[in-house]
Design a protein around this motif. Sequence first.
Motif, short mmCIF file in Angstrom:
data_model
loop_
_atom_site.label_atom_id
_atom_site.label_comp_id
_atom_site.label_asym_id
_atom_site.label_seq_id
_atom_site.Cartn_x
_atom_site.Cartn_y
_atom_site.Cartn_z
N UNK A 1 33.46 27.26 -46.10
CA UNK A 1 33.16 25.91 -45.65
C UNK A 1 32.64 25.90 -44.22
N UNK A 2 32.86 26.95 -43.48
CA UNK A 2 32.42 27.02 -42.09
C UNK A 2 31.08 27.74 -41.99
N UNK A 3 30.52 27.72 -40.76
CA UNK A 3 29.30 28.48 -40.46
C UNK A 3 29.57 29.40 -39.28
N UNK A 4 28.72 30.41 -39.13
CA UNK A 4 28.91 31.42 -38.10
C UNK A 4 27.78 31.40 -37.08
N UNK A 5 28.10 31.64 -35.81
CA UNK A 5 27.04 31.86 -34.82
C UNK A 5 26.21 33.08 -35.22
N UNK B 1 16.31 30.23 -44.46
CA UNK B 1 16.94 31.00 -45.53
C UNK B 1 18.35 31.44 -45.16
N UNK B 2 18.55 31.80 -43.91
CA UNK B 2 19.89 32.21 -43.48
C UNK B 2 20.84 31.02 -43.45
N UNK C 1 24.78 30.77 -42.04
CA UNK C 1 24.40 30.90 -40.64
C UNK C 1 24.43 29.53 -39.98
N UNK C 2 24.90 29.49 -38.74
CA UNK C 2 24.97 28.25 -38.01
C UNK C 2 23.78 28.05 -37.08
#
Length: 346
Positions: A92-96, A163-164, A170-171
């Motif tokens: 559910x989260x995104x990453x730097x 795409x990421x 990807x955030x």
Amino acid sequence: MMLGVRSMVFPAAAATVMLSAMTGPGDTAAPPPASEAGATPSALVPADDGARIIATDQLDGRTFDLTVSSPALAEKSKVRVLVPKGWSRDATRRWPVVYAYHGGRDTYVSWTRSTDIEEVSARYDVMVVMPESDDGAFTDWWNYGKGGPPKWETFHTAEVLQLMERNYRAGQDRAAMGISSGAYGAMIYAARHPGMFRYVASSSGTLHLTRPGIPLVTLFVQGFLTDSGDPFRVLGVPGVDENNWRAHDPYVLAENLRGTGLYVSSGTTGLPGPADHPEPGQEHSVQVQEVFCGMTSVDFLQRLRELNIPVTAHVYGDGWHNWEMWELEMRRFWPLMMARLGVPQQ
């Protein structure tokens, strides 16, 4: 901008030019690829222009190699991705994200092949994306004013990002880093797309493209690299197409970098540095491309100071144009980049 190709080595006591590759071939001992579970191409979301991931190979627990069908390039291209611990497609989260660009005569595998980026990034909750750049000059080619492929800027800043973000969690907290021509790419993308990246690190980049003499050097290298052998396709003819050259010069666009964290490093002498291991007789050899990169980086730093734009600089004098020096620089700026992204060490 295109100086990350071959080492032009000039012995100090002679006028002999020696060319030797600074970047090696791709991985030859990579583990056999395996299809990533749950990542069939039909399940992946395309980019706005129809670019799509058509194959996904998982090399190990963190490393994925993607094949992208790119309208911007009118061909297929590759992207290597390092995901952080705990990453999953259905999170559910995104990453730097750190977008890492390679130099000329190299490929998307070069960061993992030539540095310890896998170990360094594993200590942080961050994703690393390493797209293919070929020898594309980090621009949508001018093609005598007609535009059209190859459009490397569009591939990197639109297709790959979308795409990421649509398929890999990807955030939008992004950083960019690059070496040689990839350093130019990271900086010019940030300048042409203000706000896209929170931090940019340039190692041995050509950062003043329109500095007297640099367009001629750039055209020489582009003519050496491009398949067509026509360097004027890339940015146009200096003077005639001056507006396009200036529109792709980090020095000219430096004001757009206000608010972006910046790190700029380069050697200036072209002589071997502390990480270099010259062969007997090359102890005083000069790699000319590092001299050019140093000159333009110093110009760029002066321009930032004139504009009162903060920057962390490491102009180190001696040091060849190679991965040994660039890995040292990565270790210097990585903690600064992570701090700017708000990513603590785990």
